[in-house]
Enzyme design. Sequence first.
Site, PDB file in Angstrom:
ATOM      1  N   LYS A  11     -54.544  -1.491   3.284  1.00 45.76           N
ATOM      2  CA  LYS A  11     -54.379  -1.120   1.843  1.00 45.76           C
ATOM      3  C   LYS A  11     -53.498  -1.507   1.155  1.00 45.76           C
ATOM      4  O   LYS A  11     -52.512  -1.796   1.389  1.00 45.76           O
ATOM      5  CB  LYS A  11     -54.729   0.446   1.778  1.00 45.76           C
ATOM      6  CG  LYS A  11     -56.247   0.769   2.573  1.00 45.76           C
ATOM      7  CD  LYS A  11     -56.509   2.409   2.238  1.00 45.76           C
ATOM      8  CE  LYS A  11     -57.766   2.576   2.958  1.00 45.76           C
ATOM      9  NZ  LYS A  11     -58.152   4.190   2.887  1.00 45.76           N
ATOM     10  N   PHE A  59     -64.457  11.971  -4.587  1.00 46.37           N
ATOM     11  CA  PHE A  59     -63.100  11.050  -4.419  1.00 46.37           C
ATOM     12  C   PHE A  59     -63.581   9.530  -4.700  1.00 46.37           C
ATOM     13  O   PHE A  59     -62.696   8.703  -4.690  1.00 46.37           O
ATOM     14  CB  PHE A  59     -62.508  11.192  -3.314  1.00 46.37           C
ATOM     15  CG  PHE A  59     -63.249  10.844  -1.931  1.00 46.37           C
ATOM     16  CD1 PHE A  59     -63.592   9.452  -1.477  1.00 46.37           C
ATOM     17  CD2 PHE A  59     -63.884  11.774  -1.149  1.00 46.37           C
ATOM     18  CE1 PHE A  59     -64.450   9.112  -0.441  1.00 46.37           C
ATOM     19  CE2 PHE A  59     -64.786  11.431  -0.189  1.00 46.37           C
ATOM     20  CZ  PHE A  59     -64.939  10.212   0.372  1.00 46.37           C
ATOM     21  N   ARG A  87     -58.340   3.128  15.790  1.00 47.76           N
ATOM     22  CA  ARG A  87     -58.553   4.723  15.320  1.00 47.76           C
ATOM     23  C   ARG A  87     -57.328   5.338  15.667  1.00 47.76           C
ATOM     24  O   ARG A  87     -56.567   6.032  15.083  1.00 47.76           O
ATOM     25  CB  ARG A  87     -59.954   5.235  15.316  1.00 47.76           C
ATOM     26  CG  ARG A  87     -60.865   4.590  14.625  1.00 47.76           C
ATOM     27  CD  ARG A  87     -62.303   5.245  14.606  1.00 47.76           C
ATOM     28  NE  ARG A  87     -61.982   6.541  13.727  1.00 47.76           N
ATOM     29  CZ  ARG A  87     -61.979   6.393  12.242  1.00 47.76           C
ATOM     30  NH1 ARG A  87     -61.963   5.381  11.619  1.00 47.76           N
ATOM     31  NH2 ARG A  87     -61.925   7.605  11.630  1.00 47.76           N
ATOM     32  N   THR A  93     -56.848  10.475   9.298  1.00 43.04           N
ATOM     33  CA  THR A  93     -57.152  10.099   7.841  1.00 43.04           C
ATOM     34  C   THR A  93     -55.996  10.885   6.766  1.00 43.04           C
ATOM     35  O   THR A  93     -55.683  10.300   5.829  1.00 43.04           O
ATOM     36  CB  THR A  93     -58.549  10.535   7.268  1.00 43.04           C
ATOM     37  OG1 THR A  93     -59.566   9.929   8.240  1.00 43.04           O
ATOM     38  CG2 THR A  93     -58.749  10.027   5.842  1.00 43.04           C
ATOM     39  N   ARG A 104     -50.639   5.713   9.879  1.00 41.57           N
ATOM     40  CA  ARG A 104     -50.457   6.492   8.644  1.00 41.57           C
ATOM     41  C   ARG A 104     -49.423   7.427   8.609  1.00 41.57           C
ATOM     42  O   ARG A 104     -49.167   7.773   7.492  1.00 41.57           O
ATOM     43  CB  ARG A 104     -51.954   7.238   8.546  1.00 41.57           C
ATOM     44  CG  ARG A 104     -53.006   6.488   8.247  1.00 41.57           C
ATOM     45  CD  ARG A 104     -54.483   7.081   8.256  1.00 41.57           C
ATOM     46  NE  ARG A 104     -55.529   6.397   7.815  1.00 41.57           N
ATOM     47  CZ  ARG A 104     -56.574   6.168   8.243  1.00 41.57           C
ATOM     48  NH1 ARG A 104     -57.124   7.265   9.195  1.00 41.57           N
ATOM     49  NH2 ARG A 104     -57.757   5.463   7.761  1.00 41.57           N
ATOM     50  N   ASN A 114     -53.823   6.085   2.095  1.00 41.44           N
ATOM     51  CA  ASN A 114     -53.481   6.089   3.580  1.00 41.44           C
ATOM     52  C   ASN A 114     -53.003   4.952   4.446  1.00 41.44           C
ATOM     53  O   ASN A 114     -53.363   5.050   5.599  1.00 41.44           O
ATOM     54  CB  ASN A 114     -54.384   7.109   4.161  1.00 41.44           C
ATOM     55  CG  ASN A 114     -56.057   6.712   4.107  1.00 41.44           C
ATOM     56  OD1 ASN A 114     -56.152   5.330   3.828  1.00 41.44           O
ATOM     57  ND2 ASN A 114     -56.659   7.417   4.610  1.00 41.44           N
ATOM     58  N   HIS A 117     -57.721   1.028   6.793  1.00 43.92           N
ATOM     59  CA  HIS A 117     -59.007   1.484   7.055  1.00 43.92           C
ATOM     60  C   HIS A 117     -59.311   1.034   8.177  1.00 43.92           C
ATOM     61  O   HIS A 117     -58.968  -0.198   8.815  1.00 43.92           O
ATOM     62  CB  HIS A 117     -59.755   1.003   5.985  1.00 43.92           C
ATOM     63  CG  HIS A 117     -61.220   1.054   6.510  1.00 43.92           C
ATOM     64  ND1 HIS A 117     -62.090   2.141   6.107  1.00 43.92           N
ATOM     65  CD2 HIS A 117     -62.064   0.459   6.899  1.00 43.92           C
ATOM     66  CE1 HIS A 117     -63.430   2.037   6.759  1.00 43.92           C
ATOM     67  NE2 HIS A 117     -63.211   0.822   6.992  1.00 43.92           N
TER      68      HIS A 117
END
EC number: 2.7.4.6
Length: 143
Positions: A11, A59, A87, A93, A104, A114, A117
């Site tokens: 991100k 959000f 993951r 998250t 993260r 965060n 993704h």
Amino acid sequence: MTLERTFSIVKPNAVAKNAIGAIYARFESAGLKIVAAKMVHLTREQAEGFYAEHRERPFFDGLVTFMTSGPIMVQVLEGNDAVRRNREIMGATNPESALAGTLRADYADSLTENAVHGSDSPASAEREIAYFFSADDICPRTR
């Protein structure tokens, strides 16, 4: 173990921290191969389309604004149990709940920002990969 593909995004906040290489190294050290990758700066329309399932969530607007705030890296990862492994590498998250050593925990700034993704299921992975890549864009790793 099942060889599968998953979709991943680095991100804008993690790209801004110059963390792309470090994040890619984590994928590879966990046995995931990068079989497609590109940098993109999402338009609002692209971000809204990608996150359409969240359109009615409170959000949504903040997420779209964040995801269009700078370039991102999108990639396809391949490996045994790729969805689950990615993951685990990402962590929870909410970075406050993420275990030490996860992406993260190391690179996130907040719940919205965060850092990464990752697809939450093989079906999501297939849909998300197709959103950014054609079949010709993916280079299976044979070596």
